[in-house]
Design a protein around this motif. Structure first.
Motif, short mmCIF file in Angstrom:
data_model
loop_
_atom_site.label_atom_id
_atom_site.label_comp_id
_atom_site.label_asym_id
_atom_site.label_seq_id
_atom_site.Cartn_x
_atom_site.Cartn_y
_atom_site.Cartn_z
N GLN A 19 0.75 -1.16 -0.09
CA GLN A 19 -0.20 -0.05 0.03
C GLN A 19 0.94 1.24 -0.02
O GLN A 19 1.64 1.72 1.28
CB GLN A 19 -0.91 -0.06 1.19
N LEU A 35 -1.27 7.39 -3.85
CA LEU A 35 -0.75 8.62 -4.66
C LEU A 35 -1.32 9.59 -3.94
O LEU A 35 -2.52 9.78 -3.30
CB LEU A 35 -1.62 8.48 -6.25
N GLY A 79 -6.61 -2.92 -7.01
CA GLY A 79 -6.14 -2.14 -5.85
C GLY A 79 -6.61 -0.87 -5.98
O GLY A 79 -5.72 0.10 -5.96
N GLU A 86 -10.47 -5.14 -4.71
CA GLU A 86 -9.59 -4.67 -3.82
C GLU A 86 -9.54 -5.85 -2.70
O GLU A 86 -10.53 -6.25 -2.24
CB GLU A 86 -10.05 -3.43 -3.13
N ASP A 129 -9.02 -11.12 -3.64
CA ASP A 129 -7.65 -11.26 -4.04
C ASP A 129 -7.65 -11.49 -5.42
O ASP A 129 -7.98 -12.53 -6.08
CB ASP A 129 -7.07 -12.50 -3.30
N ASN A 159 -2.61 0.85 -10.55
CA ASN A 159 -1.17 1.26 -9.70
C ASN A 159 -1.00 0.02 -9.01
O ASN A 159 -1.64 0.04 -8.08
CB ASN A 159 -1.40 2.44 -8.81
#
Ligand code: SAM
Length: 288
Positions: free
Chosen positions: A27, A30, A55, A76, A101, A125
Motif C-alpha cells: 500500500q 498516490l 487495488g 481490492e 484477491d 497502480n
C-alpha cells in the motif's frame, strides 16, 4: 468529489477510520493528482471502455476511471478500505467493487460477465510485491485491449527490454509475446504516501491482435525461453540441454544448427522469432 490525493484530506480521512498502511499489501497511495489523471488519460479510457482496476486503495485512480469509462470493476483485497471508498467513490453508479484477491479470481470470466459489448481494459497502480503474477494473469486472460499499469521503473524497463540488452529476460519475452509494451512516464517516489524506495513508471501493454510469429507448441516455446535464461552465463546449447534433458547436448546442438544458430550463441541475444524457430524445431523432433 473528494480530492483523495491531497494530503490535508487524505491524512484525516485515514486517521478517522483508524487505517494503517499495510506494507505486506503493497500500500503506497498516490498523493499527486496529476498522476491518476494522466494514467486514465493515457490509457485511452472512454465511454466505450470497461475497466478492471486492481487495488483502488482510497480511490484516486478509481475516480478518474469512473469519470471516463462506461463501467469500472475494482478489485481490492483489503476490506478495511470499504468505509473510506464509500465516501470517496460511492457517488459513481458505474462502479462495482469486488472485495477479493485478484490472483484468486477468474479474470477472463469476470470480464466476459461485466464488460459485455465494451472494450475491456485493465488499469492500475499495482501492488509491487505481486507485479509479475498480476501481469501474468492479465496477459494470459487474453481478453483485454490494453493493460496500463504503474510498476517499479526497473520492472517497466525489464518488460520493455529488447534482445541483447542487460534488462532482457524471460519476462520481457513473456510480455512481448502477448503485447507491445511502451513506457509512458516516470513517477517519482515523492508522489506517494508512504514513499517507496524506488522510482515508478507507467507502462502500457497494447495487446497483440495477431502475433507475427508461427509458434507450433506454446508450452515448448515458453519452456525453451525459460531454459535459455535459467542459465544466463551458459551457452544456449547447454541451457537447452538442461531444459530438455530428452534432447541431450548433441540434440540441442542439432536443433540450433537446424535453425542456423551456433551452439555458442547466448539466449539473451535472441528475439522472439529466433525462439519461435528453436521451439518449432524441438516440437518437430518430439511430435514428428
Ligand atoms: N490505487 C491506489 C493508489 O494509486 O493510491 C492504491 C495503490 S497501492 C500501490 C496497491 C493496492 O492494491 C492497495 O490498495 C492494496 O490493498 C491492493 N492489493 C494488494 N494486493 C492485492 C490483491 N492480491 N488483490 C487486489 N488488491 C490488492
Amino acid at each position: 468529489m473528494i480530492n483523495v490525493t491531497d494530503i490535508q484530506v487524505m491524512k484525516p480521512l485515514l486517521i478517522s477510520h483508524g487505517f494503517h498502511f499495510s506494507k505486506a499489501k503493497g500500500q503506497n497511495f498516490l498523493t499527486a493528482s496529476w498522476v491518476p489523471q494522466q494514467i486514465a488519460e493515457d490509457a485511452g479510457v472512454d465511454e466505450n471502455a470497461g475497466v478492471l482496476e486492481i487495488g483502488p486503495g482510497i480511490g484516486p485512480l478509481t475516480q478518474q476511471l469512473c469519470m471516463r469509462a462506461k463501467k469500472v470493476c475494482a478489485v481490492e483485497v483489503d476490506d478495511r478500505l470499504k468505509p473510506i471508498l464509500d465516501l470517496t467513490v460511492g457517488e459513481f453508479d458505474n462502479l462495482e467493487i469486488l472485495w477479493n484477491d485478484v490472483l484468486k479470481m477468474d479474470v477472463k470470466a469476470l470480464v466476459e460477465e461485466k464488460f459485455q459489448g465494451l472494450r475491456p481494459m485493465a488499469c492500475a497502480n499495482l501492488p509491487y510485491y505481486i507485479t509479475s503474477p498480476i501481469l501474468q494473469v492479465l496477459l494470459e486472460a487474453e481478453c483485454f485491449d490494453s493493460v496500463t499499469v504503474m510498476v517499479q521503473k526497473e520492472v517497466a524497463q525489464r518488460i520493455a527490454a529488447k534482445a541483447g540488452s542487460s534488462d532482457y529476460s524471460a519476462f520481457s519475452i513473456f510480455c512481448n509475446y502477448y503485447a507491445e509494451p511502451e513506457i509512458l512516464f516516470d513517477v517519482p517516489a515523492h508522489c506517494f504516501m508512504p514513499q517507496p524506495k524506488v522510482t515508478s513508471a507507467v507502462i502500457q501493454l497494447k495487446i497483440r491482435k495477431e502475433r507475427p510469429w508461427r509458434i507450433d507448441d506454446e508450452k515448448i516455446f515458453f519452456r525453451a525461453v525459460k531454459a535459455s535464461f535459467a542459465m544466463r552465463r551458459k551457452t544456449l546449447q547447454n541451457g537447452l540441454a538442461s531444459g530438455f534433458p530428452e534432447l541431450g547436448k548433441a540434440g540441442a546442438a542439432e536443433v540450433l544448427e537446424a535453425v542456423g544458430l551456433k551452439p555458442t550463441v547466448r539466449g539473451e541475444t535472441l528475439d522472439i522469432s529466433a525462439f519461435a524457430s528453436i521451439a518449432n524445431e524441438i516440437a518437430r523432433r518430439k511430435h514428428g
